[in-house]
Design a protein around this motif. Sequence first.
Motif, PDB file in Angstrom:
ATOM      1  N   ARG A  68      40.962  26.613  46.266  1.00  0.00           N
ATOM      2  CA  ARG A  68      41.405  27.994  46.108  1.00  0.00           C
ATOM      3  C   ARG A  68      41.254  28.402  44.639  1.00  0.00           C
ATOM      4  O   ARG A  68      41.325  27.571  43.735  1.00  0.00           O
ATOM      5  N   PRO A  69      41.050  29.687  44.393  1.00  0.00           N
ATOM      6  CA  PRO A  69      40.920  30.153  43.003  1.00  0.00           C
ATOM      7  C   PRO A  69      42.263  30.125  42.302  1.00  0.00           C
ATOM      8  O   PRO A  69      43.309  30.167  42.944  1.00  0.00           O
ATOM      9  N   LYS A  70      42.238  30.041  40.981  1.00  0.00           N
ATOM     10  CA  LYS A  70      43.485  30.080  40.227  1.00  0.00           C
ATOM     11  C   LYS A  70      44.149  31.449  40.350  1.00  0.00           C
ATOM     12  O   LYS A  70      45.359  31.564  40.293  1.00  0.00           O
ATOM     13  N   ARG A  71      43.328  32.469  40.556  1.00  0.00           N
ATOM     14  CA  ARG A  71      43.876  33.813  40.706  1.00  0.00           C
ATOM     15  C   ARG A  71      42.807  34.722  41.300  1.00  0.00           C
ATOM     16  O   ARG A  71      41.658  34.697  40.899  1.00  0.00           O
ATOM     17  N   TYR A  72      43.209  35.499  42.305  1.00  0.00           N
ATOM     18  CA  TYR A  72      42.283  36.456  42.895  1.00  0.00           C
ATOM     19  C   TYR A  72      41.994  37.569  41.887  1.00  0.00           C
ATOM     20  O   TYR A  72      42.916  38.162  41.336  1.00  0.00           O
ATOM     21  N   GLN A  73      40.725  37.874  41.670  1.00  0.00           N
ATOM     22  CA  GLN A  73      40.371  38.982  40.793  1.00  0.00           C
ATOM     23  C   GLN A  73      40.693  40.302  41.481  1.00  0.00           C
ATOM     24  O   GLN A  73      40.500  40.456  42.674  1.00  0.00           O
ATOM     25  N   GLY A  74      41.210  41.248  40.709  1.00  0.00           N
ATOM     26  CA  GLY A  74      41.579  42.547  41.258  1.00  0.00           C
ATOM     27  C   GLY A  74      42.924  42.552  41.961  1.00  0.00           C
ATOM     28  O   GLY A  74      43.295  43.540  42.589  1.00  0.00           O
ATOM     29  N   ILE A  75      43.660  41.447  41.830  1.00  0.00           N
ATOM     30  CA  ILE A  75      44.936  41.337  42.542  1.00  0.00           C
ATOM     31  C   ILE A  75      45.949  42.359  42.035  1.00  0.00           C
ATOM     32  O   ILE A  75      46.933  42.671  42.725  1.00  0.00           O
ATOM     33  N   GLN A  76      45.726  42.921  40.844  1.00  0.00           N
ATOM     34  CA  GLN A  76      46.661  43.915  40.293  1.00  0.00           C
ATOM     35  C   GLN A  76      46.697  45.186  41.135  1.00  0.00           C
ATOM     36  O   GLN A  76      47.638  45.984  41.021  1.00  0.00           O
ATOM     37  N   PHE A  88      27.615  45.572  43.383  1.00  0.00           N
ATOM     38  CA  PHE A  88      26.719  44.720  42.607  1.00  0.00           C
ATOM     39  C   PHE A  88      25.346  45.381  42.406  1.00  0.00           C
ATOM     40  O   PHE A  88      24.708  45.179  41.390  1.00  0.00           O
ATOM     41  N   ASN A  89      24.909  46.145  43.404  1.00  0.00           N
ATOM     42  CA  ASN A  89      23.547  46.683  43.364  1.00  0.00           C
ATOM     43  C   ASN A  89      23.461  48.102  42.793  1.00  0.00           C
ATOM     44  O   ASN A  89      22.445  48.776  42.954  1.00  0.00           O
ATOM     45  N   ASP A 126      37.602  42.664  43.480  1.00  0.00           N
ATOM     46  CA  ASP A 126      37.070  42.400  42.141  1.00  0.00           C
ATOM     47  C   ASP A 126      36.017  43.409  41.707  1.00  0.00           C
ATOM     48  O   ASP A 126      35.577  43.377  40.553  1.00  0.00           O
ATOM     49  N   ARG A 127      35.598  44.305  42.609  1.00  0.00           N
ATOM     50  CA  ARG A 127      34.653  45.354  42.235  1.00  0.00           C
ATOM     51  C   ARG A 127      35.352  46.695  42.020  1.00  0.00           C
ATOM     52  O   ARG A 127      34.716  47.689  41.680  1.00  0.00           O
ATOM     53  N   MET A 128      36.665  46.722  42.247  1.00  0.00           N
ATOM     54  CA  MET A 128      37.431  47.947  42.021  1.00  0.00           C
ATOM     55  C   MET A 128      37.730  48.097  40.528  1.00  0.00           C
ATOM     56  O   MET A 128      38.200  47.154  39.888  1.00  0.00           O
ATOM     57  N   LYS A 129      37.461  49.267  39.995  1.00  0.00           N
ATOM     58  CA  LYS A 129      37.749  49.533  38.592  1.00  0.00           C
ATOM     59  C   LYS A 129      39.057  50.297  38.415  1.00  0.00           C
ATOM     60  O   LYS A 129      39.721  50.193  37.398  1.00  0.00           O
ATOM     61  N   ASP A 130      39.410  51.098  39.429  1.00  0.00           N
ATOM     62  CA  ASP A 130      40.646  51.870  39.363  1.00  0.00           C
ATOM     63  C   ASP A 130      41.038  52.270  40.789  1.00  0.00           C
ATOM     64  O   ASP A 130      40.171  52.503  41.640  1.00  0.00           O
TER      65      ASP A 130
END
Length: 320
Positions: free
Chosen positions: A128-136, A158-159, A201-205
């Motif tokens: 498992r990852p240490k922390r999910y990206q974008g979890i905030q 990504f594209n 993890d692709r969300m910016k806001d």
Amino acid sequence: MTIRQKPAPTLQDLVEYVSEKLGSPVSVSSIQKDIYAMRYDASLGFNAPIEYSQEKRGYIYTDPDYSINKIPLSEEDLQGLEMAIGILEQFKGIPAIGLFEDSITKLAAAVKHSRSTETNSSVLILDRPKRYQGIQFMEDLVDAIRQKKVLRISYHPFNKPEARKHTVHPYFIREYQGRMYLVGKDIHPSKESKFLTFAFDRMKDVVVMNQSFTEEHVDQENYFRSAIGISMSGEQPVRIILAFNPTQAAYIRSQPIHASQLILEEKENQCLVELELVINYELISLLFSFRDQVRVLEPQNLVHTMRETSERLYSMYHSV
């Protein structure tokens, strides 16, 4: 009131004490059922020696050394706790979960201690990852789903060269291979609105709008039933026939690719497998992970995709 002032609490003492601790009234029958469960429920495993003492006119442990705290955790208990702690640790950055950060840390330490008393190394290693990206963004997303609020998401695929704004009706969240995804209906101003999957993890806001939406019926349990992974193209699942070599066939039998897997035929030189799936990126990636141990027989469009991709790969390495 505290029941410690009496040598043996009565049933009414227990009712009052538990009601006080819970902050809401409990019934006599509830306490009686709890006592019975502590005595006899094998799934709980307490086997508590609780009896009513006529002499003390209250409930006592017939074994004075008995304590729930002394009950050893089984290997299954420890594995379950490790997995649960692993999940909770991913969300410690969220304010709602952050309130219990100390408790999570203490629980993790207790499980680690239990492990250290049994063995010098961990029996269960979780990938498992240490922390999910974008979890905030989790708290806002969950609130929007529950309150049926429209979201405004700045999303950078990504594209694409830059992030784009999406108006989204959120429905549910899914975890897949160490990444979190939001499934929602993308409301387009000029094109047909459709359900999409947004990676955290692709969300910016993320902005929760002061606007509600009318929820459509979505079968969350079966939404991804006909797909491997999280890419949903909107296409219907198709019949896929694969031919595995004997070595790989043994693994496929013990670890099916998908719930729809059906063994059609087993010969000395190959094993024919049928799947009912949507053709998406994750499926094609999985098929290529088998390298030369599998061949796609049907449908023809998938055969064509595999052939074209294989030719491009060959071209890349042939020129080296």
